[in-house]
Design a protein around this motif. Structure first.
Motif, PDB file in Angstrom:
ATOM      1  N   PHE A 164      -4.432 -14.957  -3.582  1.00 41.17           N
ATOM      2  CA  PHE A 164      -4.388 -13.808  -4.570  1.00 41.17           C
ATOM      3  C   PHE A 164      -3.665 -12.525  -3.851  1.00 41.17           C
ATOM      4  CE2 PHE A 164      -6.023 -11.790  -8.156  1.00 41.17           C
ATOM      5  CZ  PHE A 164      -5.755 -10.637  -8.235  1.00 41.17           C
ATOM      6  N   ILE A 165      -4.278 -12.893  -2.514  1.00 38.54           N
ATOM      7  CA  ILE A 165      -3.967 -11.968  -1.168  1.00 38.54           C
ATOM      8  C   ILE A 165      -2.576 -11.695  -1.350  1.00 38.54           C
ATOM      9  CG2 ILE A 165      -3.490 -11.347   1.357  1.00 38.54           C
ATOM     10  CD1 ILE A 165      -6.809 -11.894   0.454  1.00 38.54           C
ATOM     11  N   ALA A 166      -1.715 -13.592  -1.305  1.00 36.06           N
ATOM     12  CA  ALA A 166      -0.774 -13.550  -1.204  1.00 36.06           C
ATOM     13  C   ALA A 166       0.819 -13.310  -2.297  1.00 36.06           C
ATOM     14  CB  ALA A 166      -0.095 -15.570  -1.282  1.00 36.06           C
ATOM     15  N   SER A 167      -0.518 -13.213  -3.705  1.00 32.54           N
ATOM     16  CA  SER A 167       0.661 -12.553  -4.874  1.00 32.54           C
ATOM     17  C   SER A 167       0.226 -10.831  -4.962  1.00 32.54           C
ATOM     18  CB  SER A 167      -0.001 -13.016  -6.112  1.00 32.54           C
ATOM     19  OG  SER A 167      -0.062 -12.737  -6.958  1.00 32.54           O
ATOM     20  N   ALA A 168      -0.019 -10.249  -4.088  1.00 33.86           N
ATOM     21  CA  ALA A 168      -0.331  -9.319  -3.722  1.00 33.86           C
ATOM     22  C   ALA A 168       0.390  -8.461  -2.874  1.00 33.86           C
ATOM     23  CB  ALA A 168      -1.704  -8.727  -3.528  1.00 33.86           C
ATOM     24  N   HIS A 169       0.970  -9.387  -1.639  1.00 35.39           N
ATOM     25  CA  HIS A 169       1.785  -9.074  -0.790  1.00 35.39           C
ATOM     26  C   HIS A 169       3.512  -9.136  -1.613  1.00 35.39           C
ATOM     27  CE1 HIS A 169       0.604  -8.574   3.249  1.00 35.39           C
ATOM     28  NE2 HIS A 169      -0.771  -8.991   3.519  1.00 35.39           N
ATOM     29  N   GLY A 170       3.402 -10.442  -2.382  1.00 35.52           N
ATOM     30  CA  GLY A 170       4.348 -10.360  -3.389  1.00 35.52           C
ATOM     31  C   GLY A 170       5.051  -9.142  -3.809  1.00 35.52           C
ATOM     32  N   SER A 171       3.536  -8.610  -4.692  1.00 41.24           N
ATOM     33  CA  SER A 171       4.138  -6.998  -5.555  1.00 41.24           C
ATOM     34  C   SER A 171       5.125  -6.718  -5.079  1.00 41.24           C
ATOM     35  CB  SER A 171       2.977  -7.625  -6.369  1.00 41.24           C
ATOM     36  OG  SER A 171       2.659  -8.967  -7.310  1.00 41.24           O
ATOM     37  N   VAL A 172       3.890  -6.011  -3.915  1.00 44.16           N
ATOM     38  CA  VAL A 172       4.202  -5.341  -3.021  1.00 44.16           C
ATOM     39  C   VAL A 172       6.230  -5.113  -2.239  1.00 44.16           C
ATOM     40  CG1 VAL A 172       3.973  -3.640  -1.222  1.00 44.16           C
ATOM     41  CG2 VAL A 172       1.763  -3.880  -2.567  1.00 44.16           C
ATOM     42  N   ASN A 173       6.154  -6.764  -1.926  1.00 39.09           N
ATOM     43  CA  ASN A 173       7.255  -6.154  -1.585  1.00 39.09           C
ATOM     44  C   ASN A 173       8.258  -6.740  -2.815  1.00 39.09           C
ATOM     45  OD1 ASN A 173       6.076  -6.506   1.992  1.00 39.09           O
ATOM     46  ND2 ASN A 173       5.786  -8.740   1.211  1.00 39.09           N
ATOM     47  N   ALA A 174       8.235  -7.031  -3.203  1.00 42.64           N
ATOM     48  CA  ALA A 174       9.235  -7.030  -4.281  1.00 42.64           C
ATOM     49  C   ALA A 174       9.994  -5.618  -4.819  1.00 42.64           C
ATOM     50  CB  ALA A 174       8.113  -7.824  -5.561  1.00 42.64           C
ATOM     51  N   LYS A 175       8.248  -5.219  -5.222  1.00 46.71           N
ATOM     52  CA  LYS A 175       8.885  -3.734  -5.869  1.00 46.71           C
ATOM     53  C   LYS A 175       9.952  -3.070  -4.707  1.00 46.71           C
ATOM     54  CE  LYS A 175       6.826   1.054  -6.293  1.00 46.71           C
ATOM     55  NZ  LYS A 175       5.426   1.523  -6.889  1.00 46.71           N
ATOM     56  N   GLU A 176       9.953  -3.107  -3.203  1.00 44.01           N
ATOM     57  CA  GLU A 176       9.951  -2.446  -2.324  1.00 44.01           C
ATOM     58  C   GLU A 176      12.192  -2.832  -2.098  1.00 44.01           C
ATOM     59  OE1 GLU A 176       8.985  -3.056   2.194  1.00 44.01           O
ATOM     60  OE2 GLU A 176       6.808  -1.842   1.237  1.00 44.01           O
ATOM     61  N   ILE A 177      12.128  -4.444  -2.525  1.00 49.57           N
ATOM     62  CA  ILE A 177      13.018  -5.056  -2.547  1.00 49.57           C
ATOM     63  C   ILE A 177      14.133  -4.696  -3.445  1.00 49.57           C
ATOM     64  CG2 ILE A 177      15.126  -6.864  -2.837  1.00 49.57           C
ATOM     65  CD1 ILE A 177      12.331  -8.365  -0.955  1.00 49.57           C
ATOM     66  N   VAL A 178      13.768  -4.538  -5.208  1.00 47.52           N
ATOM     67  CA  VAL A 178      13.699  -4.003  -6.166  1.00 47.52           C
ATOM     68  C   VAL A 178      14.894  -2.237  -5.995  1.00 47.52           C
ATOM     69  CG1 VAL A 178      13.456  -3.619  -9.422  1.00 47.52           C
ATOM     70  CG2 VAL A 178      12.866  -5.737  -7.507  1.00 47.52           C
ATOM     71  N   ALA A 179      13.404  -1.575  -5.609  1.00 48.97           N
ATOM     72  CA  ALA A 179      13.852   0.128  -5.267  1.00 48.97           C
ATOM     73  C   ALA A 179      14.709  -0.043  -4.810  1.00 48.97           C
ATOM     74  CB  ALA A 179      12.803   0.416  -4.892  1.00 48.97           C
ATOM     75  N   LYS A 180      15.379  -1.299  -3.425  1.00 53.40           N
ATOM     76  CA  LYS A 180      16.285  -1.118  -3.175  1.00 53.40           C
ATOM     77  C   LYS A 180      17.695  -0.855  -3.382  1.00 53.40           C
ATOM     78  CE  LYS A 180      14.782  -0.759   1.361  1.00 53.40           C
ATOM     79  NZ  LYS A 180      14.722  -2.172   3.233  1.00 53.40           N
ATOM     80  N   ALA A 181      17.734  -2.195  -4.247  1.00 52.43           N
ATOM     81  CA  ALA A 181      19.002  -2.965  -5.176  1.00 52.43           C
ATOM     82  C   ALA A 181      19.124  -1.684  -6.395  1.00 52.43           C
ATOM     83  CB  ALA A 181      18.394  -4.148  -5.549  1.00 52.43           C
ATOM     84  N   ILE A 182      18.435  -1.593  -7.108  1.00 50.30           N
ATOM     85  CA  ILE A 182      18.404   0.024  -7.578  1.00 50.30           C
ATOM     86  C   ILE A 182      19.358   1.241  -7.722  1.00 50.30           C
ATOM     87  CG2 ILE A 182      17.571   2.047  -8.806  1.00 50.30           C
ATOM     88  CD1 ILE A 182      15.104  -0.357 -10.105  1.00 50.30           C
ATOM     89  N   GLU A 183      19.017   1.523  -5.961  1.00 46.69           N
ATOM     90  CA  GLU A 183      19.493   2.361  -5.211  1.00 46.69           C
ATOM     91  C   GLU A 183      20.729   2.870  -4.822  1.00 46.69           C
ATOM     92  OE1 GLU A 183      18.782   5.210  -1.211  1.00 46.69           O
ATOM     93  OE2 GLU A 183      17.280   4.074  -2.082  1.00 46.69           O
ATOM     94  N   SER A 184      21.287   0.870  -4.500  1.00 41.59           N
ATOM     95  CA  SER A 184      22.343   0.666  -4.239  1.00 41.59           C
ATOM     96  C   SER A 184      23.222  -0.162  -5.286  1.00 41.59           C
ATOM     97  CB  SER A 184      22.224  -0.638  -3.028  1.00 41.59           C
ATOM     98  OG  SER A 184      21.828  -1.738  -3.210  1.00 41.59           O
ATOM     99  N   ALA A 185      22.797  -0.065  -5.803  1.00 43.24           N
ATOM    100  CA  ALA A 185      23.455  -0.666  -6.979  1.00 43.24           C
ATOM    101  C   ALA A 185      24.906   0.000  -7.261  1.00 43.24           C
ATOM    102  CB  ALA A 185      23.141  -0.334  -8.464  1.00 43.24           C
ATOM    103  N   GLU A 186      26.080  -0.500  -7.492  1.00 35.84           N
ATOM    104  CA  GLU A 186      27.623   0.485  -7.642  1.00 35.84           C
ATOM    105  C   GLU A 186      27.724   0.672  -9.003  1.00 35.84           C
ATOM    106  OE1 GLU A 186      30.989  -2.642  -7.355  1.00 35.84           O
ATOM    107  OE2 GLU A 186      30.198  -2.797  -5.310  1.00 35.84           O
ATOM    108  N   ASP A 187      27.128   0.063 -10.078  1.00 33.81           N
ATOM    109  CA  ASP A 187      27.050   0.468 -11.019  1.00 33.81           C
ATOM    110  C   ASP A 187      25.395   0.684 -11.970  1.00 33.81           C
ATOM    111  OD1 ASP A 187      26.649   0.472 -13.780  1.00 33.81           O
ATOM    112  OD2 ASP A 187      28.993  -0.901 -14.342  1.00 33.81           O
ATOM    113  N   ALA A 188      25.023   1.474 -12.476  1.00 32.17           N
ATOM    114  CA  ALA A 188      23.229   1.573 -12.555  1.00 32.17           C
ATOM    115  C   ALA A 188      22.897   0.944 -13.573  1.00 32.17           C
ATOM    116  CB  ALA A 188      22.713   3.639 -12.578  1.00 32.17           C
TER     117      ALA A 188
END
Length: 289
Positions: A164-188
């Protein structure tokens, strides 16, 4: 140095005392577990869990059965022994990541606390983890030893806690990665992920423009997937072209003109090719539809 003694009650056990001991198995290098209600043994123990009528984290007393209980969360869910132990040690178990610790509390700890304390409002129906733990108790037809069954339940809970802790880590880290991908997208409208990352909740929170996600699959293909109108919905913000529905291999190649096109699902929510460049071409075609 004398061995650390941990006491919890004997007899029938529940998820809160089982998971409390599971936490301590990850916190303490070793300890002697005693299951008893003997007052002298309780008073002399280094840690007391779910028995003793006292909550004092400084002296490692974690009971919630005393008059007035042991407090409650801001959302009204009271603390059971698991919540009290997690309150002291959870952050350290999550590598001092407060977001992860909070996620474990909201998704696991508080649910077990709520069920144990009879605070059932908002708790989902069906077989819960608390009921699963209770199933480790011997039935009336079995002659199994309660302490042996308790040890088996703790081993199960200890493994569940780490996952469960590993899953929570994954969810928190995923949020950061996806947020950066949204911010850097050439086409929103088209969000590209360098590797598959859980994205739906974050995309819906941060981007109202995103229509498609592009990412590599475990099979080696590059995937084009539609963004649903909301997480869990089968309705998309923009479906893939109807002409692609159910096509694969040569038929899909002929329809799209893309040499390495592989498939498009009948539901028009996902398609794939063998390369990033080709999948981006699919995205451009879908946007133009």
């Amino acid at each position: 140095m004398s061995e650390i003694t941990v006491v919890t009650h004997n007899g029938n056990f529940h998820a809160d005392d089982v998971f409390s001991i599971a936490v301590l198995k990850h916190v303490l290098p070793t300890f002697k577990l005693v299951r008893t209600r003997d007052k002298a043994l309780i008073e002399g123990a280094d840690f007391v869990i779910d028995v003793g009528g006292e909550y004092d984290p400084e002296t490692n007393r974690f009971d919630h059965h005393q008059r007035g209980g042991a407090g409650e969360r801001e959302n009204g869910i009271p603390f059971s022994s698991f919540g009290l132990v997690w309150k002291k040690y959870g952050l350290a178990l999550c590598d001092d990541n407060q977001a992860v610790a909070d996620r474990v509390d909201s998704g696991l700890v508080s649910t077990i606390d709520a069920i144990d304390c009879g605070h059932v409002e908002g708790v989902s129906k069906g077989i819960s983890l608390s009921q699963t733990i209770s199933m480790f108790n011997p039935t009336w037809e079995e002659e199994s030893n309660f302490d042996t069954c308790f040890d088996e339940a703790v081993e199960f809970a200890a493994r569940m806690l780490i996952r469960f802790i590993a899953s929570a880590h994954g969810s928190v880290n995923a949020k950061e990665i996806v947020a950066k991908a949204i911010e850097s997208a050439e086409d929103a409208r088209v969000i590209v992920l360098e590797k598959y990352t859980p994205w739906k909740k974050t995309v819906h929170i941060l981007s109202s423009d995103a229509l498609y996600m592009v990412y590599p699959s475990h099979s080696g293909q590059w995937i084009l997937q539609t963004v649903p109108v909301e997480p869990g919905s089968f309705e998309d913000r923009k479906s893939l072209p109807k002409a692609w529905s159910g096509l694969s291999d040569e038929a899909f190649v002929d329809e799209t003109g893309i040499d390495d096109a592989v498939f498009c699902h009948n539901g028009l929510f996902i398609a794939g090719t063998k390369s990033f460049e080709s999948t981006m071409k699919l995205a451009a075609m879908a946007l133009a539809e």
